[in-house]
Design a protein around this motif. Structure first.
Motif, PDB file in Angstrom:
ATOM      1  N   GLU A  84       0.812  -1.216   0.000  1.00 21.06           N
ATOM      2  CA  GLU A  84       0.000   0.000   0.000  1.00 21.06           C
ATOM      3  C   GLU A  84       0.851   1.275   0.000  1.00 21.06           C
ATOM      4  N   LEU A  85       2.138   1.154   0.319  1.00 18.56           N
ATOM      5  CA  LEU A  85       3.000   2.321   0.448  1.00 18.56           C
ATOM      6  C   LEU A  85       3.681   2.647  -0.883  1.00 18.56           C
ATOM      7  N   PRO A  86       3.770   3.922  -1.259  1.00 22.26           N
ATOM      8  CA  PRO A  86       4.503   4.283  -2.489  1.00 22.26           C
ATOM      9  C   PRO A  86       5.958   3.836  -2.438  1.00 22.26           C
ATOM     10  N   GLU A  87       6.593   4.001  -1.275  1.00 22.04           N
ATOM     11  CA  GLU A  87       7.993   3.579  -1.136  1.00 22.04           C
ATOM     12  C   GLU A  87       8.122   2.069  -1.273  1.00 22.04           C
ATOM     13  N   GLY A  88       7.135   1.346  -0.750  1.00 18.54           N
ATOM     14  CA  GLY A  88       7.155  -0.100  -0.875  1.00 18.54           C
ATOM     15  C   GLY A  88       7.038  -0.558  -2.318  1.00 18.54           C
ATOM     16  N   LYS A  89       6.206   0.118  -3.092  1.00 19.62           N
ATOM     17  CA  LYS A  89       6.053  -0.238  -4.504  1.00 19.62           C
ATOM     18  C   LYS A  89       7.350   0.004  -5.271  1.00 19.62           C
ATOM     19  N   ILE A  90       8.091   1.054  -4.879  1.00 19.29           N
ATOM     20  CA  ILE A  90       9.381   1.331  -5.535  1.00 19.29           C
ATOM     21  C   ILE A  90      10.349   0.189  -5.281  1.00 19.29           C
ATOM     22  N   VAL A  91      10.475  -0.235  -4.032  1.00 17.47           N
ATOM     23  CA  VAL A  91      11.433  -1.290  -3.692  1.00 17.47           C
ATOM     24  C   VAL A  91      11.004  -2.625  -4.299  1.00 17.47           C
ATOM     25  N   MET A  92       9.712  -2.903  -4.301  1.00 17.15           N
ATOM     26  CA  MET A  92       9.228  -4.174  -4.848  1.00 17.15           C
ATOM     27  C   MET A  92       9.414  -4.264  -6.358  1.00 17.15           C
ATOM     28  N   ALA A 111      25.283  -5.312  -3.500  1.00 19.90           N
ATOM     29  CA  ALA A 111      24.323  -4.479  -2.765  1.00 19.90           C
ATOM     30  C   ALA A 111      24.671  -2.997  -2.894  1.00 19.90           C
ATOM     31  N   ARG A 112      25.965  -2.684  -2.853  1.00 19.33           N
ATOM     32  CA  ARG A 112      26.393  -1.284  -3.025  1.00 19.33           C
ATOM     33  C   ARG A 112      26.017  -0.780  -4.410  1.00 19.33           C
ATOM     34  N   ALA A 113      26.166  -1.635  -5.434  1.00 18.74           N
ATOM     35  CA  ALA A 113      25.803  -1.220  -6.793  1.00 18.74           C
ATOM     36  C   ALA A 113      24.294  -1.006  -6.916  1.00 18.74           C
ATOM     37  N   TRP A 114      23.512  -1.906  -6.321  1.00 22.02           N
ATOM     38  CA  TRP A 114      22.060  -1.747  -6.365  1.00 22.02           C
ATOM     39  C   TRP A 114      21.623  -0.506  -5.598  1.00 22.02           C
ATOM     40  N   LEU A 115      22.360  -0.170  -4.550  1.00 23.09           N
ATOM     41  CA  LEU A 115      21.970   0.965  -3.716  1.00 23.09           C
ATOM     42  C   LEU A 115      22.034   2.281  -4.493  1.00 23.09           C
ATOM     43  N   ARG A 116      22.965   2.387  -5.432  1.00 28.35           N
ATOM     44  CA  ARG A 116      23.042   3.594  -6.260  1.00 28.35           C
ATOM     45  C   ARG A 116      21.754   3.764  -7.068  1.00 28.35           C
ATOM     46  N   ILE A 117      21.242   2.651  -7.583  1.00 32.05           N
ATOM     47  CA  ILE A 117      20.024   2.700  -8.389  1.00 32.05           C
ATOM     48  C   ILE A 117      18.808   2.919  -7.487  1.00 32.05           C
ATOM     49  N   LEU A 118      18.798   2.227  -6.351  1.00 36.90           N
ATOM     50  CA  LEU A 118      17.693   2.383  -5.407  1.00 36.90           C
ATOM     51  C   LEU A 118      17.617   3.805  -4.883  1.00 36.90           C
ATOM     52  N   TRP A 119      18.763   4.421  -4.634  1.00 36.64           N
ATOM     53  CA  TRP A 119      18.807   5.811  -4.162  1.00 36.64           C
ATOM     54  C   TRP A 119      18.141   6.739  -5.171  1.00 36.64           C
ATOM     55  N   ARG A 120      18.493   6.567  -6.467  1.00 35.35           N
ATOM     56  CA  ARG A 120      17.918   7.431  -7.498  1.00 35.35           C
ATOM     57  C   ARG A 120      16.412   7.219  -7.615  1.00 35.35           C
ATOM     58  N   ALA A 121      15.987   5.947  -7.583  1.00 35.51           N
ATOM     59  CA  ALA A 121      14.557   5.658  -7.688  1.00 35.51           C
ATOM     60  C   ALA A 121      13.806   6.194  -6.472  1.00 35.51           C
ATOM     61  N   TRP A 122      14.409   6.070  -5.299  1.00 38.42           N
ATOM     62  CA  TRP A 122      13.781   6.545  -4.056  1.00 38.42           C
ATOM     63  C   TRP A 122      13.659   8.067  -4.064  1.00 38.42           C
ATOM     64  N   GLN A 123      14.695   8.747  -4.543  1.00 36.67           N
ATOM     65  CA  GLN A 123      14.660  10.206  -4.602  1.00 36.67           C
ATOM     66  C   GLN A 123      13.640  10.708  -5.628  1.00 36.67           C
ATOM     67  N   ASP A 124      13.558  10.026  -6.771  1.00 38.27           N
ATOM     68  CA  ASP A 124      12.664  10.466  -7.839  1.00 38.27           C
ATOM     69  C   ASP A 124      11.239   9.945  -7.666  1.00 38.27           C
ATOM     70  N   GLY A 125      11.060   8.955  -6.783  1.00 37.86           N
ATOM     71  CA  GLY A 125       9.734   8.375  -6.603  1.00 37.86           C
ATOM     72  C   GLY A 125       9.279   7.542  -7.778  1.00 37.86           C
ATOM     73  N   THR A 126      10.231   6.885  -8.471  1.00 37.54           N
ATOM     74  CA  THR A 126       9.894   6.084  -9.647  1.00 37.54           C
ATOM     75  C   THR A 126      10.298   4.631  -9.428  1.00 37.54           C
ATOM     76  N   ALA A 165      10.999  -0.163   5.544  1.00 36.77           N
ATOM     77  CA  ALA A 165      10.842   0.243   6.948  1.00 36.77           C
ATOM     78  C   ALA A 165      12.066   0.983   7.453  1.00 36.77           C
ATOM     79  N   GLU A 166      13.252   0.585   7.006  1.00 36.78           N
ATOM     80  CA  GLU A 166      14.479   1.237   7.468  1.00 36.78           C
ATOM     81  C   GLU A 166      14.791   2.498   6.681  1.00 36.78           C
ATOM     82  N   LEU A 167      14.416   2.541   5.400  1.00 34.68           N
ATOM     83  CA  LEU A 167      14.631   3.760   4.606  1.00 34.68           C
ATOM     84  C   LEU A 167      13.670   4.865   5.035  1.00 34.68           C
TER      85      LEU A 167
END
Length: 403
Positions: A264-272, A371-386, A287-289
């Motif tokens: 149900e969470l927008p952030e959850g949909k990004i990570v999933m 994980a560090r490489a994925w985090l760069r992509i996750l950071w951008r997606a999390w910041q942009d909300g995409t 939950a931690e982000l």
């Protein structure tokens, strides 16, 4: 007047120190950790100035005390306990700890280094609820592991055949078997017909035939324990198995609620949206982000917080790269779990992992690199909300094109 407040949290009481811009102590008091004490704390701090202009330094970023201060409108700034520990020698020759002394140190750190610290911004109620569910489930899973190991050790001491009868000793069928047959004596008259009925009743996967299951049970070493000792241990087996059965059931219910909440969470949909993130792992990461986008100043800050970036010590010609101990260990566990799973669904992740292995990295190290490489992509997606889009991931698209 500009003031700074230091608050040393305690189990039953809290020490408070108020200093001015020159470091002069304006107030020093202790409040109890109860309703009246927290109300008195808020009232006394308001005498020194408006809540929105009263910064408070504290060593922990959450809890009832922090919630009370934030709800009252105060600006709360978390200070890591290691910072306070490192600063104690600045104020006294003996680096001994005292609650009033730490309250003053916290206030003075906020006065001199407040520009380096980030005030606390509370997460949304949905994130707080998800975090409570996820962390509670993680603790219950750890308890399940402890009980499963205790049960296995108990069985190995007098009935090893039952310990290795099924693949997972904490599975529903294994726990049902141990509650019905907790001792070797109780299973002596167990034949193929009864075993077949039990397996059918408990929806056995059919990996082995009934005869093979019985043979596995009877091939184990016979117990040397006396009848009284075996009966006593059988009671313990039944008690632990019943506790585990209830615990496993509750973990399943929590997992279902977590899966619904994160979807149900927008952030959850990004990570999933990331490959093989799953719902439970995505919920742990979400939950931690949290949902406060400016909580981390950069992706490097997030990588350090997540524990997937090493620590480099360098002085002159000496240079060492070591494991990062100070981090959010729950976030690191969730990210590395996701990274390990992702290499089975993403060719780019699989190549990155294999390249690290070829360089001589062990599996845990290679997973952290991924994980560090994925985090760069996750950071951008999390910041942009995409959501994650492989077509917009140049390295992944290039690999698919050339492959």
């Amino acid at each position: 007047m500009t003031i700074f407040v230091g608050l040393d949290w305690g189990g039953s009481s809290h020490a408070v120190c108020v200093v001015d811009a020159a470091g002069k102590v304006l107030d020093h008091f202790v409040v109890a950790h109860d309703r009246d004490g927290l109300a008195d704390l808020v009232a006394r701090l308001r005498r020194h100035g408006p809540p929105g202009e009263t910064p408070i330094a504290i060593e922990r970023p959450s809890g009832l005390l922090v919630d009370a201060l934030v709800d009252a409108g105060f600006v709360v700034t978390p200070v890591h306990p290691n910072v306070v520990k490192a600063c104690r020698p600045r104020y006294r020759a003996v680096a001994a700890k005292s609650d009033p002394g730490d309250a003053y140190i916290l206030a003075d750190i906020l006065r001199t280094d407040g520009h380096r610290l980030t005030p606390l911004r509370p997460q949304s109620d949905a994130i707080k609820a998800l975090r409570a569910l996820v962390r509670g489930r993680d603790d219950l899973v750890a308890t399940r592991l402890v009980l499963a190991n205790q049960l296995r050790a108990l069985l190995e001491s007098f009935w090893p055949g039952a310990a290795g009868l099924f693949a997972d000793i904490a599975s529903p069928i294994a726990l049902a078997f141990l509650q019905r047959y907790p001792t070797p004596e109780s299973a002596n008259r167990l034949g193929e017909k009864r075993m077949a009925a039990f397996l059918a009743q408990n929806q056995y996967c059919g990996r082995r035939s009934v005869a093979d299951v019985l043979a596995r049970l009877r091939a184990a070493p016979a117990t040397m324990a006396a009848e009284a000792e075996a009966d006593a241990k059988g009671e313990l087996v039944r008690a632990i198995a019943a506790t585990l059965e209830s615990l496993v059931s509750q973990i399943g219910k929590l997992s279902s609620r977590i899966e619904h909440a994160v979807a149900e969470l927008p952030e959850g949909k990004i990570v999933m949206s990331f490959p093989r993130a799953g719902k439970i792992c995505a919920a742990q990461i979400t939950a931690e982000l949290g949902d406060v986008r400016d909580r981390f100043q950069s992706q490097e800050h997030l990588a350090a917080e997540a524990g997937v970036a090493p620590v480099t010590y360098q002085s002159g010609k000496s240079r060492a790269v070591t494991w990062r101990w100070a981090c959010n260990k729950r976030l690191r566990a969730a990210l590395t779990c996701f990274a390990d799973n992702s290499r089975h669904a993403s060719p780019w992740a699989a190549k990155l992992y294999q390249d690290a292995r070829k360089r001589g990295c062990r599996h845990p190290h290679a997973v952290r690199i991924l994980a560090r490489a994925w985090l760069r992509i996750l950071w951008r997606a999390w910041q942009d909300g995409t959501s994650y889009d492989p077509n917009k991931h140049p390295a992944a698209s290039l690999l698919l094109t050339t492959g």
